[in-house]
Write an enzyme that holds these catalytic residues in place. Sequence first.
Site, mmCIF file in Angstrom:
data_model
loop_
_atom_site.group_PDB
_atom_site.id
_atom_site.type_symbol
_atom_site.label_atom_id
_atom_site.label_comp_id
_atom_site.label_asym_id
_atom_site.label_seq_id
_atom_site.Cartn_x
_atom_site.Cartn_y
_atom_site.Cartn_z
ATOM 1 N N ARG A 1 43.075 32.907 72.924
ATOM 2 C CA ARG A 1 43.759 33.373 71.717
ATOM 3 C C ARG A 1 44.798 32.325 71.337
ATOM 4 N NH1 ARG A 1 39.958 36.166 71.168
ATOM 5 N NH2 ARG A 1 39.857 38.441 71.097
ATOM 6 N N HIS B 1 36.334 29.922 65.773
ATOM 7 C CA HIS B 1 36.206 31.083 66.679
ATOM 8 C C HIS B 1 34.727 31.376 66.975
ATOM 9 C CE1 HIS B 1 38.552 34.842 68.113
ATOM 10 N NE2 HIS B 1 37.409 34.758 68.796
HETATM 11 P P1 NAP Z 1 39.128 39.433 81.845
HETATM 12 O O1 NAP Z 1 37.835 39.688 82.536
HETATM 13 O O2 NAP Z 1 40.072 40.560 81.618
HETATM 14 O O3 NAP Z 1 39.864 38.276 82.684
HETATM 15 C C1 NAP Z 1 41.159 37.871 82.422
HETATM 16 C C2 NAP Z 1 41.575 36.826 83.464
HETATM 17 O O4 NAP Z 1 42.884 36.360 83.114
HETATM 18 C C3 NAP Z 1 41.667 37.411 84.873
HETATM 19 O O5 NAP Z 1 41.255 36.467 85.824
HETATM 20 C C4 NAP Z 1 43.163 37.686 85.015
HETATM 21 O O6 NAP Z 1 43.641 37.632 86.354
HETATM 22 C C5 NAP Z 1 43.738 36.518 84.249
HETATM 23 N N1 NAP Z 1 45.101 36.813 83.787
HETATM 24 C C6 NAP Z 1 45.514 37.793 82.956
HETATM 25 N N2 NAP Z 1 46.859 37.729 82.790
HETATM 26 C C7 NAP Z 1 47.283 36.699 83.566
HETATM 27 C C8 NAP Z 1 48.558 36.150 83.838
HETATM 28 N N3 NAP Z 1 49.676 36.659 83.300
HETATM 29 N N4 NAP Z 1 48.636 35.101 84.701
HETATM 30 C C9 NAP Z 1 47.505 34.603 85.280
HETATM 31 N N5 NAP Z 1 46.265 35.072 85.048
HETATM 32 C C10 NAP Z 1 46.154 36.100 84.197
HETATM 33 O O7 NAP Z 1 38.885 38.759 80.408
HETATM 34 P P2 NAP Z 1 37.578 37.976 79.907
HETATM 35 O O8 NAP Z 1 36.511 38.929 79.568
HETATM 36 O O9 NAP Z 1 37.286 36.869 80.858
HETATM 37 O O10 NAP Z 1 38.123 37.400 78.504
HETATM 38 C C11 NAP Z 1 39.261 36.543 78.422
HETATM 39 C C12 NAP Z 1 39.664 36.378 76.966
HETATM 40 O O11 NAP Z 1 38.727 35.570 76.269
HETATM 41 C C13 NAP Z 1 39.662 37.678 76.136
HETATM 42 O O12 NAP Z 1 40.832 38.418 76.374
HETATM 43 C C14 NAP Z 1 39.581 37.149 74.727
HETATM 44 O O13 NAP Z 1 40.887 36.939 74.239
HETATM 45 C C15 NAP Z 1 38.895 35.789 74.874
HETATM 46 N N6 NAP Z 1 37.582 35.738 74.202
HETATM 47 C C16 NAP Z 1 37.360 34.760 73.298
HETATM 48 C C17 NAP Z 1 36.129 34.657 72.660
HETATM 49 C C18 NAP Z 1 35.857 33.548 71.661
HETATM 50 O O14 NAP Z 1 34.780 33.521 71.046
HETATM 51 N N7 NAP Z 1 36.757 32.599 71.475
HETATM 52 C C19 NAP Z 1 35.111 35.581 72.959
HETATM 53 C C20 NAP Z 1 35.377 36.585 73.888
HETATM 54 C C21 NAP Z 1 36.612 36.646 74.514
HETATM 55 P P3 NAP Z 1 43.118 38.672 87.480
HETATM 56 O O15 NAP Z 1 41.694 38.241 87.766
HETATM 57 O O16 NAP Z 1 44.021 38.421 88.613
HETATM 58 O O17 NAP Z 1 43.192 40.035 86.858
#
Ligand code: NAP
Length: 312
Positions: free
Chosen positions: A227, A275
């Site tokens: 983001r 995006h």
């Molecule tokens: P997820 O499964 O919830 O994983 C989030 C990761 O971030 C986890 O490893 C979490 O740690 C870590 N994290 C969260 N807060 C943190 C902090 N304060 N310090 C350190 N690590 C932290 O999310 P996801 O499905 O992988 O998706 C990630 C993001 O990608 C989404 O939230 C979205 O914004 C973005 N996204 C972008 C697109 C695009 O097309 N550009 C598409 C889809 C998603 P833990 O493992 O310890 O919980």
Amino acid sequence: MVLAFVGQISEEEMDGWISRLSKLLPDETIKPFAKMSADEKEAADIAIVANPNPAEIEALPNVKWIHSVWAGVERMMAELAGVTVPIVRLTDPELSRTMAEAALVWVYYLHRDMPHYRKAQSEKVWAPVDYFKPSQKQVTLLGMGALGSAAAERLKDAGFKVAGWSRRPKIIEGVECYHDESGLLEVLAKTDYLVCLLPLTPETRGLLNKEKLSLLPKGAGVINFARGAIINDADLMALLDQGHISHAVLDVFMTEPLPAENPYWSHPSVTVLPHISAPTDSETASQIVAGNIVSYRQSGEIPPSVNRNDGY
Ligand code: NAP
């Protein structure tokens, strides 16, 4: 029972979701919120959402849980703060595969110095630069969740040294795992290509500021697929201008679409993407959502939901 579809998306998009989900859930009636009667709103026990209007969610008094057809939840965390029922977000292996592919593609883009060759061609200059093996370079993934961990595997297979930073400690074969603030400072200093796949939460907003980005070795590349608000734009720009960061690939921005006057558009060291790193696949996403609804109907158990304290 009627399932409510609540979304601030085009009518065509909403009809598409409803038609795909209805085929997969022949025993359910799925209706757009705008077409539901008062009785149907009263009876609805699940809301399927895509960027929902909070007032419409509040007008469904008996909803037990909410299923988003998208992965990111930061907007719902802010706008549905008063809604206490569980929110289930989309976790789709196809989305993880697509994001892993994007991570590999854009890391290769930096690794094989495509920005340099693009510029050289525009100047009609024959300017080969040294080749490095992937094993000589470290990719660091910020965020090791559904998307980050899939990207780590793909990059590992391609031969890069891979590190990952998450909130809680992790052990992943072949990935140097870091957590907490000191871990972040340590790993940034060793990173050649930084890939951000963190959710946007109060803790990650503005995380990548001058202090943190300056820790990257000179010449490092930055990729943001998460983001826009996780990166401090002014700080990134300053480090790009100084040449400390060699190039940034940005797929997400504070304001989307990126306004025409935004300096990222014309910065020679920035690649702007609209995006597109991992678009939701509505076919596979519908299967996941439908599968979750079927298993809830069978077991009464709500699928794993977003942790409101963590904000993701
Ligand atoms: P997820 O499964 O919830 O994983 C989030 C990761 O971030 C986890 O490893 C979490 O740690 C870590 N994290 C969260 N807060 C943190 C902090 N304060 N310090 C350190 N690590 C932290 O999310 P996801 O499905 O992988 O998706 C990630 C993001 O990608 C989404 O939230 C979205 O914004 C973005 N996204 C972008 C697109 C695009 O097309 N550009 C598409 C889809 C998603 P833990 O493992 O310890 O919980």
